[in-house]
Design a protein around this motif. Structure first.
Motif, PDB file in Angstrom:
ATOM      1  N   UNK A   1       0.810  -1.221   0.000  1.00 35.33           N
ATOM      2  CA  UNK A   1       0.000   0.000   0.000  1.00 35.33           C
ATOM      3  C   UNK A   1       0.845   1.274   0.000  1.00 35.33           C
ATOM      4  N   UNK A   2       0.402   2.257  -0.739  1.00 35.43           N
ATOM      5  CA  UNK A   2       0.909   3.622  -0.634  1.00 35.43           C
ATOM      6  C   UNK A   2      -0.054   4.480   0.179  1.00 35.43           C
TER       7      UNK A   2
ATOM      8  N   UNK B   1     -10.342   1.198  -1.448  1.00 39.80           N
ATOM      9  CA  UNK B   1     -10.133   0.049  -2.327  1.00 39.80           C
ATOM     10  C   UNK B   1      -9.348  -1.050  -1.612  1.00 39.80           C
ATOM     11  N   UNK B   2      -8.520  -0.680  -0.655  1.00 40.71           N
ATOM     12  CA  UNK B   2      -7.723  -1.669   0.075  1.00 40.71           C
ATOM     13  C   UNK B   2      -8.445  -2.198   1.310  1.00 40.71           C
TER      14      UNK B   2
ATOM     15  N   UNK C   1      -1.177   1.974  -4.481  1.00 47.40           N
ATOM     16  CA  UNK C   1      -0.337   0.834  -4.110  1.00 47.40           C
ATOM     17  C   UNK C   1       0.684   0.576  -5.210  1.00 47.40           C
ATOM     18  N   UNK C   2       1.774  -0.125  -4.835  1.00 51.80           N
ATOM     19  CA  UNK C   2       2.789  -0.531  -5.796  1.00 51.80           C
ATOM     20  C   UNK C   2       3.163  -1.986  -5.533  1.00 51.80           C
ATOM     21  N   UNK C   3       3.880  -2.573  -6.478  1.00 48.40           N
ATOM     22  CA  UNK C   3       4.385  -3.923  -6.289  1.00 48.40           C
ATOM     23  C   UNK C   3       5.680  -3.878  -5.495  1.00 48.40           C
TER      24      UNK C   3
ATOM     25  N   UNK D   1       8.748  -2.298  -6.808  1.00 48.17           N
ATOM     26  CA  UNK D   1       8.761  -0.856  -7.039  1.00 48.17           C
ATOM     27  C   UNK D   1       7.876  -0.381  -8.166  1.00 48.17           C
ATOM     28  N   UNK D   2       7.396  -1.288  -9.008  1.00 49.65           N
ATOM     29  CA  UNK D   2       6.530  -0.873 -10.109  1.00 49.65           C
ATOM     30  C   UNK D   2       5.155  -0.474  -9.585  1.00 49.65           C
ATOM     31  N   UNK D   3       4.462   0.453 -10.271  1.00 47.77           N
ATOM     32  CA  UNK D   3       3.117   0.851  -9.839  1.00 47.77           C
ATOM     33  C   UNK D   3       2.131  -0.297  -9.976  1.00 47.77           C
ATOM     34  N   UNK D   4       1.168  -0.346  -9.051  1.00 44.82           N
ATOM     35  CA  UNK D   4       0.177  -1.428  -9.075  1.00 44.82           C
ATOM     36  C   UNK D   4      -1.251  -0.921  -9.170  1.00 44.82           C
TER      37      UNK D   4
END
Length: 364
Positions: free
Chosen positions: A148-149, A155-156, A183-185, A188-191
């Motif tokens: 999570x960011x 949504x989370x 959120x991201x993976x 580091x990639x965006x999710x």
């Protein structure tokens, strides 16, 4: 949202079991558009299994473009695919029109690509109705965990863990102005990202929408991809996380917390108690020197009047003009004119002379 049944799924974040309820407080109808056909059928089955929707329809996006009249039958739609769309520009225009009318749009992997015939074009992209700019780098990691960011984003809610499985996701996705990374993976990639550019909402899911039940490249069914996708649809439809916008003084429960006009709005200098704390304009956060007289609150005791500020000339008007805590403290005479109900008296002037008040009257 009232949820009255329980769904259990093994989640590896926290190495335990997490719980998501089911049963929305209001009826929400959605449609799953995807390609190939077996993929959208898998997602449709997963959404029906949550019990969160009144209607979950499904269909292929490869052979025709749904018109606005069809999209408008639903509160939100999910679109994904690997095999291209029938008419990507028309599809983007129709989805943008759908959002303008208040519809929710969730786009998953496939439409995130730039080039190759799988991306969505038209006004959806041109007007930044989608949270990311499409990427031409389709190769990312696999077996990654969602991080999570914005941990408290609706949504989370209730999603204990999610692994994208043996499926690549996209690198190089850049947020458009106004979008929020949720959120991201763990590589580091965006999710997950969201945006609210118009009456409707849009969600970007940088993942394969179909599960490992459909293909070994899908998300891990031992984790909660169904909950994540379902919450994305509910949020985009405005059925999760409240109405779009802050709760202001319009007698409407804008943030969907069962209280009209509560304290979510900012109390600005409009002589209205925007945050419902029984004080008008108490925090004055929208300007520093609202009346332009060179002084701001709190030293300016009336920041809506340029005639009132520290150092202003004190006049006999019943107001603290110079903001020194005293009203009409001048040593000179005090003059007050007044009209009376006595028609033989047009006006009265009272002149303060020492301890005496001497009236003058002009009669007809």
């Amino acid at each position: 949202m009232n949820r009255n049944t329980t769904r259990l799924c093994a989640g590896l974040i926290g190495l335990g079991v997490f719980t998501i309820g089911a049963g929305p407080a209001e009826a929400v109808s959605v449609k799953i558009y995807g390609s190939p056909d077996a993929a959208w059928y898998d997602v449709q089955t997963k959404m029906l299994g949550t019990g969160l929707f009144s209607t979950v329809d499904g269909g292929s996006i490869s052979y025709y473009t749904p018109a606005l009249s069809e999209l408008s039958q639903y509160d939100a739609v999910l679109i994904f695919g690997c095999c291209g769309y029938f008419e990507e520009h028309e599809l983007g225009d129709n989805l943008a029109d759908f959002m303008d009318a208040g519809g929710g749009v969730v786009l998953a992997r496939g439409m995130l690509a730039s080039g190759g015939g799988t991306q969505i074009e038209g006004r959806l992209r041109e007007s930044s109705y989608f949270p990311w700019e499409p990427s031409n780098v389709p190769v990312g990691g696999s077996f990654n965990w969602l991080v999570p960011d914005v941990a408290d984003h609706p949504i989370l809610e209730g999603v204990g863990g999610f692994n994208c499985g043996n499926a690549n996701h996209h690198d190089g996705l850049d947020l458009v102005p106004g979008a929020v990374a949720v959120a991201h993976w763990d590589d580091g990639d965006p999710a997950l990202a969201v945006i609210e550019p118009t009456a409707g909402r849009s969600v970007g899911l940088n993942l394969t929408a179909a599960s490992s039940d459909y293909d070994n490249a899908g998300w891990d069914v031992a984790t909660d991809g169904a909950g994540l996708i379902a919450n994305s649809l509910l949020w985009s439809a405005g059925a999760l996380g409240g109405e779009t916008g802050d709760d202001d003084d319009d007698a409407t429960d804008d943030d969907d917390d069962a209280t009209d006009d509560d304290d979510d709005a900012t109390d600005d200098d409009d002589l209205t108690d925007d945050d419902d704390d029984a004080t008008d304009d108490d925090d004055a956060t929208d300007c520093v020197d609202c009346d332009g007289d060179g002084f701001g609150a709190p030293v300016d005791c009336d920041d809506l009047s340029s005639a009132i500020h520290p150092g202003a000339e004190e006049v006999a008007n019943g107001v603290d003009d110079d903001c020194d805590g005293e009203v009409d403290e001048s040593d000179g005479p005090t003059c007050v004119s007044s009209l009376t109900a006595d028609r033989s008296l047009d006006w009265t002037i009272l002149v303060a002379t020492g301890l005496f008040l001497v009236p003058w009257r002009r009669r007809r």
